[in-house]
Design a protein around this motif. Sequence first.
Motif, PDB file in Angstrom:
ATOM      1  N   ARG A   1      -0.811  17.922  -6.633  1.00 37.42           N
ATOM      2  CA  ARG A   1      -0.249  17.462  -5.358  1.00 37.42           C
ATOM      3  C   ARG A   1      -0.500  15.964  -5.187  1.00 37.42           C
ATOM      4  NH1 ARG A   1       4.110  18.290  -2.746  1.00 37.42           N
ATOM      5  NH2 ARG A   1       4.004  17.008  -0.892  1.00 37.42           N
ATOM      6  N   VAL A   2      -1.688  15.507  -5.570  1.00 35.72           N
ATOM      7  CA  VAL A   2      -1.990  14.069  -5.513  1.00 35.72           C
ATOM      8  C   VAL A   2      -0.962  13.306  -6.352  1.00 35.72           C
ATOM      9  CG1 VAL A   2      -3.658  12.276  -6.164  1.00 35.72           C
ATOM     10  CG2 VAL A   2      -4.453  14.364  -5.030  1.00 35.72           C
TER      11      VAL A   2
ATOM     12  N   LEU B   1      -2.653  16.357   9.262  1.00 39.32           N
ATOM     13  CA  LEU B   1      -2.238  15.008   8.880  1.00 39.32           C
ATOM     14  C   LEU B   1      -0.901  15.057   8.158  1.00 39.32           C
ATOM     15  CD1 LEU B   1      -2.731  11.957   8.510  1.00 39.32           C
ATOM     16  CD2 LEU B   1      -3.995  12.542   6.397  1.00 39.32           C
ATOM     17  N   ALA B   2      -0.771  15.975   7.220  1.00 32.20           N
ATOM     18  CA  ALA B   2       0.481  16.099   6.468  1.00 32.20           C
ATOM     19  C   ALA B   2       1.644  16.412   7.410  1.00 32.20           C
ATOM     20  CB  ALA B   2       0.347  17.183   5.394  1.00 32.20           C
ATOM     21  N   GLY B   3       1.404  17.267   8.387  1.00 34.07           N
ATOM     22  CA  GLY B   3       2.453  17.589   9.364  1.00 34.07           C
ATOM     23  C   GLY B   3       2.883  16.362  10.149  1.00 34.07           C
ATOM     24  N   SER B   4       1.921  15.537  10.524  1.00 39.64           N
ATOM     25  CA  SER B   4       2.250  14.332  11.300  1.00 39.64           C
ATOM     26  C   SER B   4       2.986  13.293  10.461  1.00 39.64           C
ATOM     27  CB  SER B   4       0.979  13.720  11.900  1.00 39.64           C
ATOM     28  OG  SER B   4       0.200  13.095  10.895  1.00 39.64           O
TER      29      SER B   4
ATOM     30  N   ASP C   1       5.204  14.200   8.051  1.00 43.71           N
ATOM     31  CA  ASP C   1       6.374  14.891   7.492  1.00 43.71           C
ATOM     32  C   ASP C   1       6.228  15.190   6.001  1.00 43.71           C
ATOM     33  OD1 ASP C   1       7.777  15.041   9.931  1.00 43.71           O
ATOM     34  OD2 ASP C   1       8.465  12.971   9.673  1.00 43.71           O
ATOM     35  N   ASP C   2       5.015  15.521   5.582  1.00 41.44           N
ATOM     36  CA  ASP C   2       4.733  15.902   4.196  1.00 41.44           C
ATOM     37  C   ASP C   2       4.600  17.426   4.167  1.00 41.44           C
ATOM     38  OD1 ASP C   2       3.706  16.454   1.694  1.00 41.44           O
ATOM     39  OD2 ASP C   2       2.032  15.046   1.824  1.00 41.44           O
ATOM     40  N   SER C   3       5.740  18.096   4.166  1.00 45.49           N
ATOM     41  CA  SER C   3       5.732  19.559   4.257  1.00 45.49           C
ATOM     42  C   SER C   3       5.125  20.218   3.023  1.00 45.49           C
ATOM     43  CB  SER C   3       7.136  20.093   4.525  1.00 45.49           C
ATOM     44  OG  SER C   3       8.019  19.723   3.486  1.00 45.49           O
ATOM     45  N   GLY C   4       5.216  19.588   1.870  1.00 44.30           N
ATOM     46  CA  GLY C   4       4.625  20.159   0.665  1.00 44.30           C
ATOM     47  C   GLY C   4       3.120  20.285   0.776  1.00 44.30           C
ATOM     48  N   THR C   5       2.476  19.213   1.204  1.00 41.86           N
ATOM     49  CA  THR C   5       1.021  19.246   1.378  1.00 41.86           C
ATOM     50  C   THR C   5       0.652  20.179   2.524  1.00 41.86           C
ATOM     51  OG1 THR C   5       0.797  16.997   0.501  1.00 41.86           O
ATOM     52  CG2 THR C   5      -1.041  17.843   1.813  1.00 41.86           C
ATOM     53  N   GLU C   6       1.421  20.128   3.591  1.00 44.02           N
ATOM     54  CA  GLU C   6       1.165  20.998   4.744  1.00 44.02           C
ATOM     55  C   GLU C   6       1.237  22.472   4.332  1.00 44.02           C
ATOM     56  OE1 GLU C   6       2.615  21.269   9.393  1.00 44.02           O
ATOM     57  OE2 GLU C   6       4.050  20.545   7.903  1.00 44.02           O
ATOM     58  N   ASP C   7       2.256  22.841   3.581  1.00 49.54           N
ATOM     59  CA  ASP C   7       2.411  24.224   3.132  1.00 49.54           C
ATOM     60  C   ASP C   7       1.284  24.640   2.190  1.00 49.54           C
ATOM     61  OD1 ASP C   7       4.746  24.352   4.608  1.00 49.54           O
ATOM     62  OD2 ASP C   7       6.084  24.221   2.869  1.00 49.54           O
ATOM     63  N   LEU C   8       0.898  23.753   1.294  1.00 51.61           N
ATOM     64  CA  LEU C   8      -0.184  24.051   0.354  1.00 51.61           C
ATOM     65  C   LEU C   8      -1.480  24.330   1.106  1.00 51.61           C
ATOM     66  CD1 LEU C   8      -1.062  24.222  -2.655  1.00 51.61           C
ATOM     67  CD2 LEU C   8      -1.619  21.778  -2.489  1.00 51.61           C
ATOM     68  N   MET C   9      -1.784  23.486   2.076  1.00 53.64           N
ATOM     69  CA  MET C   9      -3.010  23.668   2.843  1.00 53.64           C
ATOM     70  C   MET C   9      -2.947  24.940   3.684  1.00 53.64           C
ATOM     71  SD  MET C   9      -5.091  21.311   1.906  1.00 53.64           S
ATOM     72  CE  MET C   9      -4.318  21.391   0.285  1.00 53.64           C
TER      73      MET C   9
ATOM     74  N   MET D   1       0.848  -1.195   0.000  1.00 57.31           N
ATOM     75  CA  MET D   1       0.000   0.000   0.000  1.00 57.31           C
ATOM     76  C   MET D   1       0.880   1.240   0.000  1.00 57.31           C
ATOM     77  SD  MET D   1      -3.040   0.874   2.607  1.00 57.31           S
ATOM     78  CE  MET D   1      -3.652   2.505   2.821  1.00 57.31           C
ATOM     79  N   ASN D   2       0.484   2.221  -0.749  1.00 56.91           N
ATOM     80  CA  ASN D   2       1.202   3.479  -0.827  1.00 56.91           C
ATOM     81  C   ASN D   2       1.229   4.136   0.555  1.00 56.91           C
ATOM     82  OD1 ASN D   2       1.956   6.187  -1.290  1.00 56.91           O
ATOM     83  ND2 ASN D   2       0.988   6.205  -3.304  1.00 56.91           N
ATOM     84  N   LYS D   3       2.421   4.497   1.024  1.00 53.39           N
ATOM     85  CA  LYS D   3       2.540   5.111   2.355  1.00 53.39           C
ATOM     86  C   LYS D   3       1.811   6.448   2.438  1.00 53.39           C
ATOM     87  CE  LYS D   3       6.978   7.464   1.690  1.00 53.39           C
ATOM     88  NZ  LYS D   3       6.717   8.816   2.127  1.00 53.39           N
ATOM     89  N   ASN D   4       1.537   7.025   1.292  1.00 55.12           N
ATOM     90  CA  ASN D   4       0.841   8.306   1.239  1.00 55.12           C
ATOM     91  C   ASN D   4      -0.663   8.164   1.016  1.00 55.12           C
ATOM     92  OD1 ASN D   4       3.280   9.796   1.459  1.00 55.12           O
ATOM     93  ND2 ASN D   4       3.652   9.511  -0.729  1.00 55.12           N
TER      94      ASN D   4
END
Length: 147
Positions: free
Chosen positions: A61-62, A115-118, A120-128, A1-4
């Motif tokens: 982003r997806v 969720l993105a912050g938890s 370590d997905d800073s790209g998604t976190e920053d976008l949101m 399964m994709n970790k993302n």
Amino acid sequence: MNKNQEIIDKLNGLLSDFQIFYQNLRGFHWNIQGRNFFELHVKFEELYTDAAIKIDMIAERVLTVSGTPIHGFQDYLNTTELEPVKNVHDGEVAVKTIVSNLEKIIVKERAIKDLAGSLDDSGTEDLMSAFVEEQEKTLWMYKAWLK
């Protein structure tokens, strides 16, 4: 399964909401009538133009996090938390719908950001974060218009 996968699923849900929001806005733009026509017609176009840009950013982003953006209208309808509306001619009803849609979208964006912050997905976190900051101001302005 994709970790993302959890991020992908949440982003696809947001993508669905934005597609419905976009269609609602197009309908408001096309069908608005009354004394506020000139003002709201332009504002609704600004909003749907911005929504179209955000739709593209979310889909990209997806893809960036190794997912596939959903892209069928029935998929959007099955996934959205927003209510599609049609034949709205009254400016106040349209603006109230925009406020309601934005409130739901912002809640979802904040959850994705957390969720993105938890994860370590800073790209998604920053976008949101950027989306929320901009949309909070937009929400404030439309609420002010309603007073």
